[in-house]
Design an enzyme around this catalytic site. Structure first.
Site, PDB file in Angstrom:
ATOM      1  N   GLU A   1      32.686  47.390  45.047  1.00 45.56           N
ATOM      2  CA  GLU A   1      33.837  46.659  45.613  1.00 45.56           C
ATOM      3  C   GLU A   1      34.234  47.166  46.987  1.00 45.56           C
ATOM      4  O   GLU A   1      34.544  46.385  47.883  1.00 45.56           O
ATOM      5  CB  GLU A   1      35.038  46.734  44.665  1.00 45.56           C
ATOM      6  CG  GLU A   1      34.990  45.782  43.489  1.00 45.56           C
ATOM      7  CD  GLU A   1      34.089  46.250  42.355  1.00 45.56           C
ATOM      8  OE1 GLU A   1      33.550  47.379  42.440  1.00 45.56           O
ATOM      9  OE2 GLU A   1      33.923  45.500  41.379  1.00 45.56           O
TER      10      GLU A   1
ATOM     11  N   HIS B   1      42.546  44.863  33.059  1.00 48.31           N
ATOM     12  CA  HIS B   1      41.980  43.569  33.436  1.00 48.31           C
ATOM     13  C   HIS B   1      43.066  42.490  33.515  1.00 48.31           C
ATOM     14  O   HIS B   1      42.771  41.307  33.456  1.00 48.31           O
ATOM     15  CB  HIS B   1      40.920  43.115  32.419  1.00 48.31           C
ATOM     16  CG  HIS B   1      39.594  43.779  32.575  1.00 48.31           C
ATOM     17  ND1 HIS B   1      39.392  45.107  32.343  1.00 48.31           N
ATOM     18  CD2 HIS B   1      38.380  43.284  32.965  1.00 48.31           C
ATOM     19  CE1 HIS B   1      38.110  45.413  32.550  1.00 48.31           C
ATOM     20  NE2 HIS B   1      37.482  44.327  32.946  1.00 48.31           N
TER      21      HIS B   1
END
Ligand code: TPP
Length: 531
Positions: free
Chosen positions: A394, A463
């Site tokens: 990322e 999440h």
């Protein structure tokens, strides 16, 4: 001597200008005439001159916090650099960058990151953009031995290798990262040798010998240009000064310093020039004197201008790039066609990629898998050259997008879950949001970062976070969180056409909601939406 007469003259002059520039800076700081901090590269001048001699116009560098020498080597005017250090509006970045952020786009210097190692992400992005744009140029990521332990560098080595990017990893190993010696901090016989694991060619060179650095850099640069593959060059040198202003160097011995002083790159090369018989001692003395005089005159001119500073209003004017109004106006294009929020996003991506070949989608599993939430779907079939699947990195691929946007691409990054944007927070917060301000408008960051957010899905606390409010506190970012398909499409199209970094958050519960969307010309100005 390997160098031609002109090359030798330039190399000596450049090294002396770098050295004397920093001696003058040091004095200004000691006399409290400059404020902030500064990192001198006294002793490392051969690395700067050798590298620059091997580069062409159109090759970009991303230096480190120790950036003065590389900036001078690429051709920046010393007076503009002194002015920058004074915080003056006459500086290369109008005083908004300072010692650690000397951007000079005219001389292909994309500016330094003071977050050690993060410039490598940006340099990887420049290499990506150069490749996409069919340029012959290469990008150079300059970093130190200390930075070589950053995960970002390992992510970038992997990414640059799997994507075959024209990128030179230029590791200026001066033996220390602040007080930490590389023999204590680096778990390899050589930093460069780590490249083997990433399938990247590498070399190690004596960084105090300007001709050796040039020769090794030239081999590297030629190979990168020919193969469009990355290359790793480790340049072994020594910082003859402290890390920054107040460093007494208690972590190293005076004996060690004395040994390296004998290898002072300027003295060594001055001898080589005289021994070559191309230059007399007088010639060499006169090159040195001219170089020092040039720096002194630049300092004098900058002192005269140092009180001219930007107003706060002028400075803040550099935070956001102006938008082109016609790109974000709202024409009458709303239709009665109803599609889902997910499809609306996909349609916006599809239309914008079709309209503008500079739009590139970047992210994990956005190809055949269709994206984790199936937003990209089969776009990869229609736009194979504009859709790039990434390794799980990322930080690197978001930083790459920032660098690519700086060179004019319009990257759209997908972060699989909003929670993982924390891993990309350095490129988002420290770079995308600040690049325009710190470069005083020389560079902008027209990129979009999309990410699903929201809880209630049973995925647990890593999440399901909604971090848009956190990013909303960072000046320089635009936050978009559309609530219906019509806005989702129109706002994403505007975000992609915006000249600024936009974070675009998609609540997972909305993906299947149906609603009317606009046609391909229907845009919504950023800042407006159904609430
Ligand atoms: C990510 C990050 N961590 C820590 C620092 C503080 N810091 C500034 S310079 C430096 C050492 C960097 O060493 P190296 O990469 O070898 O470059 P050098 O200073 O030797 O040129 C550190 C730890 C920082 N600026 N950024």
């Amino acid at each position: 001597m390997l160098f031609s007469k002109e090359q030798a003259q330039w190399a000596l002059s450049m090294m002396v200008r770098s050295r004397h520039f920093e001696e003058r800076i040091d004095t200004f700081f000691k006399h409290k005439e400059m404020h902030g901090t500064t990192h001198l590269s006294i002793g490392q001048e051969a690395a700067q001159a050798g590298l620059s001699l091997a580069l062409d116009q159109g090759d970009w560098i991303v230096p480190t916090h120790r950036c003065h020498g590389h900036t001078i080597a690429r051709g920046t005017d010393e007076q503009k650099m002194f002015s920058e250090m004074f915080g003056s509006s006459d500086g290369i970045c109008k005083g908004l960058g300072g010692s650690m952020h000397m951007t000079d786009v005219e001389h292909f210097n994309a500016g330094s990151s003071a977050v050690v190692g993060s410039g490598v992400n940006l340099a990887t992005g420049l290499a990506f953009a150069l490749k996409q744009q069919g340029s012959q140029g290469i990008s150079v990521a300059i970093f130190g031995d200390g930075a070589s332990s950053r995960g970002a560098i390992h992510e970038c080595m992997n990414l640059a290798s799997v994507w075959s990017l024209p990128l030179l990893f230029f590791c200026e190993n001066n033996g220390y990262g602040m007080s930490a010696s590389s023999d204590r901090m680096v778990s390899a016989a050589s930093i460069a040798k780590r490249s083997e694991g990433y399938n990247i060619d590498y070399a190690v060179v004596d960084g105090n010998d300007v001709e050796a650095v040039y020769k090794a850099a030239k081999i590297a640069v030629d190979q990168i240009r020919k193969s469009s593959r990355p290359y790793f060059l480790e340049v072994k040198t020594y910082r003859l000064c402290g890390h920054s202003k107040s460093d007494k160097c208690v972590y190293r011995s005076r004996e060690e310093e004395a040994l390296w002083l004998k290898k002072d790159p300027i003295t060594l090369f001055a001898h080589t020039m005289v021994e070559s018989t191309l230059f007399t001692e007088d010639d060499v003395a006169s090159i040195i004197l001219d170089a020092r005089t040039r720096v002194d005159e630049a300092a004098k001119a900058a002192v005269a201008l140092r009180h001219s500073v930007l107003t706060l209003e002028q400075a803040m004017g550099y935070l956001f790039a102006p938008e082109e109004e016609e790109k974000t106006r709202m024409p009458n294009g709303m239709t009665t066609r109803r599609i889902s929020y997910r499809e609306a996003i996909r349609e916006a991506l599809d239309e914008e990629m079709t309209r503008d070949s500079a739009v590139h989608l970047i992210g994990e599993d956005i190809g055949a898998y269709g994206g984790c939430f199936k937003v990209t779907g089969s776009l990869y079939e229609k736009h194979p050259l504009q859709l790039h699947e990434t390794p799980v990195s990322e930080e690197a691929f978001t930083g790459l997008a920032v660098g690519a946007a700086m060179l004019g691409l319009r990257p759209v990054v997908e972060i699989m879950y909003g929670d993982f944007s924390t891993l990309a927070s350095d490129p988002i917060i420290n770079h995308a949001a600040k690049v325009r301000f710190m470069s005083a408008g020389q560079l902008s960051c027209p990129m979009v970062l999309r990410s699903p957010i929201g809880c209630g899905t049973g995925h647990g606390a890593q999440h399901t976070q909604s971090l848009e409010a956190m990013f909303g506190n960072v000046p320089g970012l635009i936050i978009v969180a559309p609530s219906c398909p019509g806005d989702a499409k129109a706002l994403l199209k505007s975000a992609i056409r915006s000249n600024n970094p936009v974070l675009y958050f998609e609540n997972k519960h909305l993906y299947n909601n149906l609603g009317p969307v606009g046609d391909e010309n229907y845009l919504m100005p950023l800042g407006k939406a159904v609430v």
